[in-house]
Design a protein around this motif. Structure first.
Motif, short mmCIF file in Angstrom:
data_model
loop_
_atom_site.label_atom_id
_atom_site.label_comp_id
_atom_site.label_asym_id
_atom_site.label_seq_id
_atom_site.Cartn_x
_atom_site.Cartn_y
_atom_site.Cartn_z
N UNK A 188 0.80 -1.24 0.00
CA UNK A 188 0.00 0.00 0.00
C UNK A 188 0.82 1.28 0.00
N UNK A 189 1.92 1.31 0.76
CA UNK A 189 2.72 2.55 0.83
C UNK A 189 3.40 2.85 -0.50
N UNK A 190 3.72 1.81 -1.28
CA UNK A 190 4.33 2.02 -2.59
C UNK A 190 3.27 2.34 -3.64
N UNK A 191 2.11 1.70 -3.53
CA UNK A 191 1.01 2.00 -4.45
C UNK A 191 0.61 3.46 -4.36
N UNK A 192 0.77 4.05 -3.17
CA UNK A 192 0.37 5.45 -2.96
C UNK A 192 1.29 6.42 -3.70
N UNK A 193 2.53 6.02 -3.96
CA UNK A 193 3.47 6.94 -4.63
C UNK A 193 3.65 6.62 -6.11
N UNK A 195 3.18 6.64 -9.87
CA UNK A 195 2.54 7.53 -10.84
C UNK A 195 2.01 6.64 -11.97
N UNK A 196 0.75 6.29 -11.90
CA UNK A 196 0.17 5.36 -12.87
C UNK A 196 0.10 5.94 -14.28
N UNK A 197 -0.05 7.23 -14.38
CA UNK A 197 -0.08 7.85 -15.71
C UNK A 197 1.27 7.71 -16.40
N UNK A 253 10.67 4.33 -13.58
CA UNK A 253 10.39 5.67 -14.13
C UNK A 253 9.12 6.26 -13.54
N UNK A 254 8.22 5.40 -13.05
CA UNK A 254 6.96 5.86 -12.46
C UNK A 254 7.06 6.06 -10.95
#
Length: 289
Positions: A188-193, A195-197, A253-254
């Motif tokens: 969860x803490x990594x999913x929060x940062x 950048x999916x775009x 890169x994301x």
């Protein structure tokens, strides 16, 4: 070391081992899915505890690979670094296999809407190539791909030996794969940062590049003889990718480095799951097509 394997008609459940590659877009969607291929890499550095010796300074080479000689067996402390690394990979594979046995089994069509952009699909194929990849990399999986919602479709971005960097419907990747497909997601803490775009933009930008067979061979050599840890990634984009290399670069890169102690070209599906950056969500089941 490895290639991809052409998708075949799906057969139920678990295969003897696993596979590798992909990623994709944010948003939500519905339609179909995609196939996959494989390969493997990576490594985690060993934790060390100081020696209790009465005196004597440790050399620089020893300091980076310390072992508590009071607790470790003589064979462990005297074994060459590549041998110790292989032992750690084998032990990690046993732990992950045990975790899979306890993981929930979920029909793909039931959990499809819960899969998010930036989740990962890991593959365990039945083919000879898949078994070679898993054995050579001491991994549960042989292939990895990025799941993403793109234009209202759930797709997978991956690099395979038969198609290079490509995108396919996720459903096809799950239903037509000759082996088992597992669903993993970032902590969860990594999913929060993440950048999916950016993740999807880069995954799309690299479409069409060839499968990096030479890099796979180099990686296999380093797996056997060491040299996987501590190198820096090149600034420019490579001319081609194998599965975990593609996934690792897109995520880095994301904003999320999936394997912090290895270059993108030195990762494998096994090293990504061993990194502790991702969590197993479910072993996917197939339903009626």
């Amino acid at each position: 070391m490895s290639h991809g394997e052409a998708p075949e008609r799906a057969r139920p459940d678990d295969a003897p081992a696993g596979e590798l590659s992909h990623g994709v877009a944010s948003g939500r969607a519905r339609p179909d899915d995609a196939a996959s291929d494989e390969m493997s890499h990576g490594e985690v550095s060993e934790r060390a505890r100081p020696d209790d010796a009465a005196s004597g300074a440790m050399s620089h080479g020893q300091a980076s690979d310390r072992v508590d000689r009071r607790d470790a067996p003589a064979a462990e402390t005297s074994a060459p670094a590549p041998r110790r690394a292989r032992r750690r990979r084998r032990e990690a594979a046993h732990r992950i296999e045990a975790e899979r046995r306890e993981a929930p089994r979920a029909p793909y069509d039931v959990v499809r809407a819960q899969i998010q952009t930036g989740d990962l699909l890991f593959y365990r194929g039945r083919s000879f190539a898949s078994r070679v990849i898993r054995r050579a990399s001491y991994s549960v999986y042989s292939h990895v791909a990025i799941a993403a919602w793109w234009a209202d479709h759930l797709v997978v971005f991956e690099s395979t030996g038969h198609g290079g960097v490509s995108v396919r419907p996720a459903r096809r990747a799950v239903y037509r794969y000759d082996g088992q497909v597992d669903w993993w997601s970032l902590r969860p803490e990594l999913a929060a940062v993440l950048d999916r775009e950016v993740l999807v933009r880069l995954a799309v930008a690299e479409l069409g590049k060839p499968y990096a067979r030479l890099e796979v061979l180099k990686f296999g050599w380093k797996l056997l003889f060491g040299g996987l840890v501590g190198r820096r990634d090149p600034i420019g984009a490579p001319e081609g990718y194998f599965c975990s290399q593609y996934v690792s670069r897109c995520f880095r890169e994301a904003g999320v480095d999936l394997v912090t102690d290895a270059r993108d070209a030195d990762t494998s599906p096994g090293s990504i799951v061993r990194s502790g950056q991702v969590e197993l969500r479910a072993v996917l089941r197939r339903g009626p097509r």
